[in-house]
Design an enzyme around this catalytic site. Structure first.
Site, PDB file in Angstrom:
ATOM      1  N   LYS A   1      28.393 123.481 -61.132  1.00 14.17           N
ATOM      2  CA  LYS A   1      29.374 124.430 -61.684  1.00 14.17           C
ATOM      3  C   LYS A   1      30.632 123.753 -62.236  1.00 14.17           C
ATOM      4  O   LYS A   1      30.874 122.563 -61.972  1.00 14.17           O
ATOM      5  CB  LYS A   1      29.750 125.426 -60.582  1.00 14.17           C
ATOM      6  CG  LYS A   1      28.584 126.307 -60.123  1.00 14.17           C
ATOM      7  CD  LYS A   1      29.067 127.386 -59.158  1.00 14.17           C
ATOM      8  CE  LYS A   1      27.915 128.272 -58.699  1.00 14.17           C
ATOM      9  NZ  LYS A   1      28.413 129.415 -57.873  1.00 14.17           N
TER      10      LYS A   1
ATOM     11  N   TYR B   1      24.111 136.270 -64.353  1.00 12.98           N
ATOM     12  CA  TYR B   1      24.518 136.856 -63.063  1.00 12.98           C
ATOM     13  C   TYR B   1      24.434 138.384 -63.048  1.00 12.98           C
ATOM     14  O   TYR B   1      25.095 139.025 -62.221  1.00 12.98           O
ATOM     15  CB  TYR B   1      25.940 136.405 -62.719  1.00 12.98           C
ATOM     16  CG  TYR B   1      26.029 135.011 -62.137  1.00 12.98           C
ATOM     17  CD1 TYR B   1      25.419 134.702 -60.921  1.00 12.98           C
ATOM     18  CD2 TYR B   1      26.745 134.006 -62.779  1.00 12.98           C
ATOM     19  CE1 TYR B   1      25.507 133.430 -60.368  1.00 12.98           C
ATOM     20  CE2 TYR B   1      26.843 132.723 -62.233  1.00 12.98           C
ATOM     21  CZ  TYR B   1      26.228 132.449 -61.022  1.00 12.98           C
ATOM     22  OH  TYR B   1      26.317 131.196 -60.468  1.00 12.98           O
TER      23      TYR B   1
ATOM     24  N   PHE C   1      33.580 140.703 -57.546  1.00 14.63           N
ATOM     25  CA  PHE C   1      33.929 139.375 -58.064  1.00 14.63           C
ATOM     26  C   PHE C   1      33.194 139.031 -59.365  1.00 14.63           C
ATOM     27  O   PHE C   1      33.315 137.921 -59.867  1.00 14.63           O
ATOM     28  CB  PHE C   1      33.656 138.303 -56.996  1.00 14.63           C
ATOM     29  CG  PHE C   1      32.234 138.280 -56.473  1.00 14.63           C
ATOM     30  CD1 PHE C   1      31.220 137.665 -57.186  1.00 14.63           C
ATOM     31  CD2 PHE C   1      31.918 138.895 -55.255  1.00 14.63           C
ATOM     32  CE1 PHE C   1      29.914 137.637 -56.703  1.00 14.63           C
ATOM     33  CE2 PHE C   1      30.620 138.870 -54.773  1.00 14.63           C
ATOM     34  CZ  PHE C   1      29.614 138.248 -55.499  1.00 14.63           C
TER      35      PHE C   1
ATOM     36  N   THR D   1      27.086 129.481 -48.922  1.00 13.86           N
ATOM     37  CA  THR D   1      27.849 129.879 -50.112  1.00 13.86           C
ATOM     38  C   THR D   1      29.344 129.620 -49.929  1.00 13.86           C
ATOM     39  O   THR D   1      30.000 129.075 -50.829  1.00 13.86           O
ATOM     40  CB  THR D   1      27.626 131.387 -50.404  1.00 13.86           C
ATOM     41  OG1 THR D   1      26.226 131.608 -50.551  1.00 13.86           O
ATOM     42  CG2 THR D   1      28.334 131.813 -51.676  1.00 13.86           C
TER      43      THR D   1
ATOM     44  N   ARG E   1      28.335 121.714 -50.490  1.00 15.23           N
ATOM     45  CA  ARG E   1      29.489 122.626 -50.460  1.00 15.23           C
ATOM     46  C   ARG E   1      30.510 122.218 -49.404  1.00 15.23           C
ATOM     47  O   ARG E   1      31.713 122.351 -49.625  1.00 15.23           O
ATOM     48  CB  ARG E   1      29.019 124.061 -50.281  1.00 15.23           C
ATOM     49  CG  ARG E   1      28.436 124.614 -51.594  1.00 15.23           C
ATOM     50  CD  ARG E   1      27.608 125.827 -51.372  1.00 15.23           C
ATOM     51  NE  ARG E   1      27.200 126.491 -52.604  1.00 15.23           N
ATOM     52  CZ  ARG E   1      26.209 127.377 -52.646  1.00 15.23           C
ATOM     53  NH1 ARG E   1      25.537 127.684 -51.561  1.00 15.23           N
ATOM     54  NH2 ARG E   1      25.889 127.951 -53.803  1.00 15.23           N
TER      55      ARG E   1
ATOM     56  N   ASN F   1      32.290 127.037 -55.860  1.00 15.51           N
ATOM     57  CA  ASN F   1      31.529 126.383 -54.784  1.00 15.51           C
ATOM     58  C   ASN F   1      30.535 125.333 -55.281  1.00 15.51           C
ATOM     59  O   ASN F   1      29.517 125.061 -54.656  1.00 15.51           O
ATOM     60  CB  ASN F   1      30.861 127.435 -53.896  1.00 15.51           C
ATOM     61  CG  ASN F   1      29.833 128.274 -54.619  1.00 15.51           C
ATOM     62  OD1 ASN F   1      29.698 128.177 -55.842  1.00 15.51           O
ATOM     63  ND2 ASN F   1      29.092 129.092 -53.904  1.00 15.51           N
TER      64      ASN F   1
ATOM     65  N   HIS G   1      24.961 126.173 -57.792  1.00 17.64           N
ATOM     66  CA  HIS G   1      24.139 127.374 -57.638  1.00 17.64           C
ATOM     67  C   HIS G   1      22.703 126.913 -57.437  1.00 17.64           C
ATOM     68  O   HIS G   1      22.276 125.940 -58.046  1.00 17.64           O
ATOM     69  CB  HIS G   1      24.192 128.247 -58.898  1.00 17.64           C
ATOM     70  CG  HIS G   1      23.076 129.259 -58.951  1.00 17.64           C
ATOM     71  ND1 HIS G   1      23.151 130.461 -58.302  1.00 17.64           N
ATOM     72  CD2 HIS G   1      21.844 129.208 -59.529  1.00 17.64           C
ATOM     73  CE1 HIS G   1      21.999 131.121 -58.480  1.00 17.64           C
ATOM     74  NE2 HIS G   1      21.196 130.380 -59.234  1.00 17.64           N
TER      75      HIS G   1
ATOM     76  N   GLU H   1      15.173 132.217 -63.774  1.00 20.41           N
ATOM     77  CA  GLU H   1      16.357 131.399 -64.079  1.00 20.41           C
ATOM     78  C   GLU H   1      15.987 130.156 -64.888  1.00 20.41           C
ATOM     79  O   GLU H   1      16.713 129.785 -65.817  1.00 20.41           O
ATOM     80  CB  GLU H   1      17.074 131.024 -62.776  1.00 20.41           C
ATOM     81  CG  GLU H   1      17.697 132.245 -62.102  1.00 20.41           C
ATOM     82  CD  GLU H   1      18.369 131.968 -60.766  1.00 20.41           C
ATOM     83  OE1 GLU H   1      18.954 132.907 -60.207  1.00 20.41           O
ATOM     84  OE2 GLU H   1      18.320 130.814 -60.282  1.00 20.41           O
TER      85      GLU H   1
HETATM   86  P1  CMP Z   1      25.876 131.617 -56.619  1.00 19.32           P
HETATM   87  O1  CMP Z   1      24.789 131.060 -55.793  1.00 19.32           O
HETATM   88  O2  CMP Z   1      26.132 130.979 -57.921  1.00 19.32           O
HETATM   89  O3  CMP Z   1      25.580 133.172 -56.870  1.00 19.32           O
HETATM   90  C1  CMP Z   1      26.585 134.147 -56.992  1.00 19.32           C
HETATM   91  C2  CMP Z   1      27.943 133.575 -56.831  1.00 19.32           C
HETATM   92  O4  CMP Z   1      28.977 134.499 -56.630  1.00 19.32           O
HETATM   93  C3  CMP Z   1      27.988 132.725 -55.586  1.00 19.32           C
HETATM   94  O5  CMP Z   1      27.242 131.549 -55.783  1.00 19.32           O
HETATM   95  C4  CMP Z   1      29.477 132.536 -55.375  1.00 19.32           C
HETATM   96  O6  CMP Z   1      29.988 131.395 -56.033  1.00 19.32           O
HETATM   97  C5  CMP Z   1      30.034 133.786 -56.038  1.00 19.32           C
HETATM   98  N1  CMP Z   1      30.688 134.589 -55.017  1.00 19.32           N
HETATM   99  C6  CMP Z   1      30.140 135.084 -53.913  1.00 19.32           C
HETATM  100  N2  CMP Z   1      31.058 135.760 -53.206  1.00 19.32           N
HETATM  101  C7  CMP Z   1      32.218 135.673 -53.895  1.00 19.32           C
HETATM  102  C8  CMP Z   1      33.526 136.152 -53.679  1.00 19.32           C
HETATM  103  N3  CMP Z   1      33.835 136.873 -52.590  1.00 19.32           N
HETATM  104  N4  CMP Z   1      34.456 135.856 -54.595  1.00 19.32           N
HETATM  105  C9  CMP Z   1      34.146 135.118 -55.697  1.00 19.32           C
HETATM  106  N5  CMP Z   1      32.914 134.652 -55.947  1.00 19.32           N
HETATM  107  C10 CMP Z   1      31.960 134.917 -55.053  1.00 19.32           C
END
Ligand code: CMP
Length: 139
Positions: A10, A50, A58, A92, A103, A113, A116, A127
């Protein structure tokens, strides 16, 4: 079984020049990078990727972030690649991620984070197809 999973390094990680360190974690875990490219998504492209999160609070922030800088999209192959990749990534929220995971070491927050990874074989297939054509997958 030999599986393929889809991975994104990311914007928070590409900005900090962490692509190589993250790829080393994948390779050390036995995941082979069978396809990889650096792209800069538009907010619309991130939004479509997404889409399942469209109703989450979010969502807008997530799409804004994922289009804020280049990302590296990848296909990782290995035995139980989906579960193995999730293990290497860690939880996550970096606050909950086990020591030694990507992470835990690199992520800045639950949103920023660093990586993905697909959560199931069906989502991995969708994907991968979103970003790669068959001819780009060189097992
Ligand atoms: P990812 O695996 O890319 O899939 C969805 C993403 O949403 C997740 O990783 C996080 O980076 C993001 N995400 C999840 N919860 C939150 C949150 N509370 N605020 C912002 N981003 C979030």
């Amino acid at each position: 079984a030999l599986e393929r999973t889809f991975s994104i390094i990311k914007p928070d990680a590409t900005r900090r020049n962490l692509t190589g360190k993250i790829n080393a974690k994948f390779e050390e875990a036995g995941l082979r990078i069978v396809a990889q490219k650096r792209i800069h998504m538009t907010k619309e492209q991130a939004g479509k990727f997404y889409e399942v999160h469209a109703e989450r609070p979010f969502y807008d922030e997530l799409c804004e972030f994922m289009s804020s800088a280049p990302v590296v999209v990848q296909v990782l192959e290995g035995e139980n690649a989906i579960a193995k990749n999730r293990e290497v990534m860690g939880a996550t929220n970096p606050a909950d991620a086990a020591a030694g995971t990507i992470r835990a070491e690199f992520a800045e927050s639950v949103g920023e984070n660093s990586v993905h990874g697909s959560d199931a074989p069906e989502t991995a297939a969708v994907e991968i197809a979103y970003f790669f054509s068959g001819i780009e997958l060189v097992g």
